[in-house]
Design a protein around this motif. Structure first.
Motif, PDB file in Angstrom:
ATOM      1  N   GLU A   1     119.284  32.955 -45.750  1.00 46.02           N
ATOM      2  CA  GLU A   1     117.947  32.924 -45.443  1.00 46.02           C
ATOM      3  C   GLU A   1     116.981  32.328 -46.799  1.00 46.02           C
ATOM      4  N   ILE A   2     117.669  32.711 -47.987  1.00 44.27           N
ATOM      5  CA  ILE A   2     117.015  32.275 -49.225  1.00 44.27           C
ATOM      6  C   ILE A   2     116.847  30.839 -49.403  1.00 44.27           C
ATOM      7  N   PHE A   3     118.143  30.171 -49.064  1.00 47.36           N
ATOM      8  CA  PHE A   3     118.099  28.849 -49.497  1.00 47.36           C
ATOM      9  C   PHE A   3     117.374  28.043 -48.121  1.00 47.36           C
ATOM     10  N   TYR A   4     117.159  28.539 -46.813  1.00 50.80           N
ATOM     11  CA  TYR A   4     116.319  28.033 -45.852  1.00 50.80           C
ATOM     12  C   TYR A   4     114.968  28.250 -46.002  1.00 50.80           C
ATOM     13  N   VAL A   5     114.443  29.336 -46.677  1.00 51.69           N
ATOM     14  CA  VAL A   5     113.153  29.543 -46.999  1.00 51.69           C
ATOM     15  C   VAL A   5     112.816  28.712 -48.115  1.00 51.69           C
ATOM     16  N   ASP A   6     113.693  28.267 -49.174  1.00 47.29           N
ATOM     17  CA  ASP A   6     113.188  27.802 -50.390  1.00 47.29           C
ATOM     18  C   ASP A   6     113.161  26.123 -49.880  1.00 47.29           C
ATOM     19  N   ALA A   7     114.172  25.780 -49.260  1.00 49.95           N
ATOM     20  CA  ALA A   7     114.408  24.328 -49.155  1.00 49.95           C
ATOM     21  C   ALA A   7     114.585  23.884 -47.634  1.00 49.95           C
ATOM     22  N   GLY A   8     114.607  24.749 -46.789  1.00 47.38           N
ATOM     23  CA  GLY A   8     114.803  24.370 -45.362  1.00 47.38           C
ATOM     24  C   GLY A   8     116.212  23.558 -45.190  1.00 47.38           C
ATOM     25  N   VAL A   9     117.217  24.098 -45.830  1.00 46.69           N
ATOM     26  CA  VAL A   9     118.512  23.588 -45.803  1.00 46.69           C
ATOM     27  C   VAL A   9     119.536  24.644 -45.494  1.00 46.69           C
ATOM     28  N   PHE A  10     120.538  24.362 -44.673  1.00 46.67           N
ATOM     29  CA  PHE A  10     121.554  25.219 -44.359  1.00 46.67           C
ATOM     30  C   PHE A  10     122.746  24.584 -45.044  1.00 46.67           C
ATOM     31  N   PRO A  11     123.921  25.236 -45.383  1.00 46.23           N
ATOM     32  CA  PRO A  11     124.958  24.652 -46.080  1.00 46.23           C
ATOM     33  C   PRO A  11     125.830  24.111 -44.704  1.00 46.23           C
ATOM     34  N   GLU A  12     126.597  22.901 -44.891  1.00 43.16           N
ATOM     35  CA  GLU A  12     127.169  22.373 -43.634  1.00 43.16           C
ATOM     36  C   GLU A  12     128.347  21.464 -44.265  1.00 43.16           C
TER      37      GLU A  12
END
Length: 385
Positions: free
Chosen positions: A90-101
């Protein structure tokens, strides 16, 4: 132990990490006083057996950009390993719109590898890495600087032991052919819908004793105002008003500040200013909501005729199948699915995908009266009739 405080250092580390097949990741954050989590620390580790290639990243350092980390997250040749990843993602998505893949969550993997429901990191460290874990710094203010040696050591342990846990679980999933099971669960974690709450949909999370559309219209407007107010000012919802106060407001429908002031459960700060004005506007909107625009409760299960005896048998069957397969029962079928099956529903998650392989066929046969359950000592057996 190394702490990264500049973008150049982070870029150099992530470039090196991209040469490996996986990297372990964890975060420390605060959320008690904000709507969105405040990222305070990131821990990273490349494969290894010591701390030499594990680092702390200080996102509070002036001028530090997390872009190199997000580039690593997008590199599909490197598995990003987390434990109980939801809040981190959630932190990374809110900050940069990215999910680890690609993503690997050791808590989810452990649930299909026989470690029970929502197993904690400390338990996996003890059972897989066979190491003790010092949790004395668990409750700490991660925004304060400098970090103590104890805090840094505690934080780093969240990614160093995670390497061994990942390797163990990945091997077990490969041996059992259950990697697909984990992937289906991770699709939920990497969906934006998991982390985005549109204000007009916030009412669905509020528990009420009545499902009257008129009442729900008031709850919807009050919940929408609270959600938008909390998001734009980055404060917790409870700082605006709590759910019980919202339900009270929807019941009493105050028309002016004087009536609003009589609310028993409303915080003092909410009885005046912008919040008070917003409440009165939301109440008025709810009261005047056209019938065609009123929210409708989900009544799809209201008329279900649940066979209680069959529902109980399904719970026993689930217990037997989950123990036999070494999979957490909660992951296979929640109670609502069991009641739905017992009432004749077939379009439930427990009867789809890998869950059907473990539970579904026997569940359907039990509903059709083709199998029975027997107890042999402490073991539950599925017997064909």
């Amino acid at each position: 132990m190394k702490t990264i405080t500049t973008t150049a250092e982070l870029e150099a580390y992530c470039t090196e990490a991209a040469k490996h097949d996986h990297v372990t990741v964890d975060t420390e954050f605060l959320r008690e006083r904000t709507y969105y989590s405040k990222l305070c620390l990131i821990q990273l580790a490349m494969p290894g057996t010591d701390d030499s290639n594990a680092v702390l990243v200080d996102p509070l350092s002036e001028g530090l950009s997390l872009d190199p980390l997000y580039t690593l997250f997008r590199d599909t040749s490197v598995v990003k390993v987390f434990h109980a990843a939801r809040q981190d993602l959630e932190i990374f998505y809110v900050d940069a719109g990215v999910f680890p893949e690609p993503l690997f969550d050791t808590q989810v993997a452990a649930m299909v590898c026989g470690f029970g429901e929502q197993v904690g990191y400390e338990t996996l460290v003890r059972k897989i890495a066979h190491q003790p874990l010092d949790k004395t710094s668990r409750f700490t203010d991660w925004s304060r600087r400098p970090l103590s040696d104890a805090q840094a050591k505690y934080a780093l342990a969240d990614v160093t032991h995670l390497r061994q846990i990942y390797e163990f679980l990945a091997r077990k999933l490969e041996q059992t052919g259950r990697a697909r099971w984990v992937q289906e669960e991770l699709e939920i974690l990497t969906s934006p819908d998991t982390y985005v709450t549109p204000p007009r949909e916030a009412w669905r999370r509020v528990k009420t004793r009545t499902n009257s559309p008129k009442f729900l219209a008031l709850v919807r407007e009050l919940a929408a105002f609270r959600e938008e107010y909390a998001q734009t000012r980055n404060i917790p919802r409870s700082r605006v008003y709590k759910d019980d106060a919202m339900v009270e407001l929807a019941s009493n429908k105050p028309k002016n500040h004087e009536e609003l002031g009589r609310a028993r459960l409303l915080l003092r700060e909410a009885r005046k200013g912008e919040i008070a004005d917003g409440i009165l506007k939301a109440v008025a909107a709810g009261v005047n909501c056209p019938p065609g625009d009123m929210p409708q409760p989900d009544r799809s299960r209201d008329k279900l005729q649940v066979n209680p005896a069959l529902s109980d048998l399904l719970r026993v069957l689930l217990k037997a199948k989950s123990e036999s397969a070494g999979v957490a029962a909660k992951l296979i079928a929640p109670a609502a699915d069991l009641d739905g099956i017992a009432a004749g529903l077939r379009d439930v998650a427990a009867l789809k995908g890998w869950r059907r392989e473990v539970f579904g066929e026997d569940a359907l046969r039990l509903c059709n009266g083709e199998i029975a359950l027997t107890a042999v000592g402490s073991d539950l057996k599925v017997v064909e009739l």
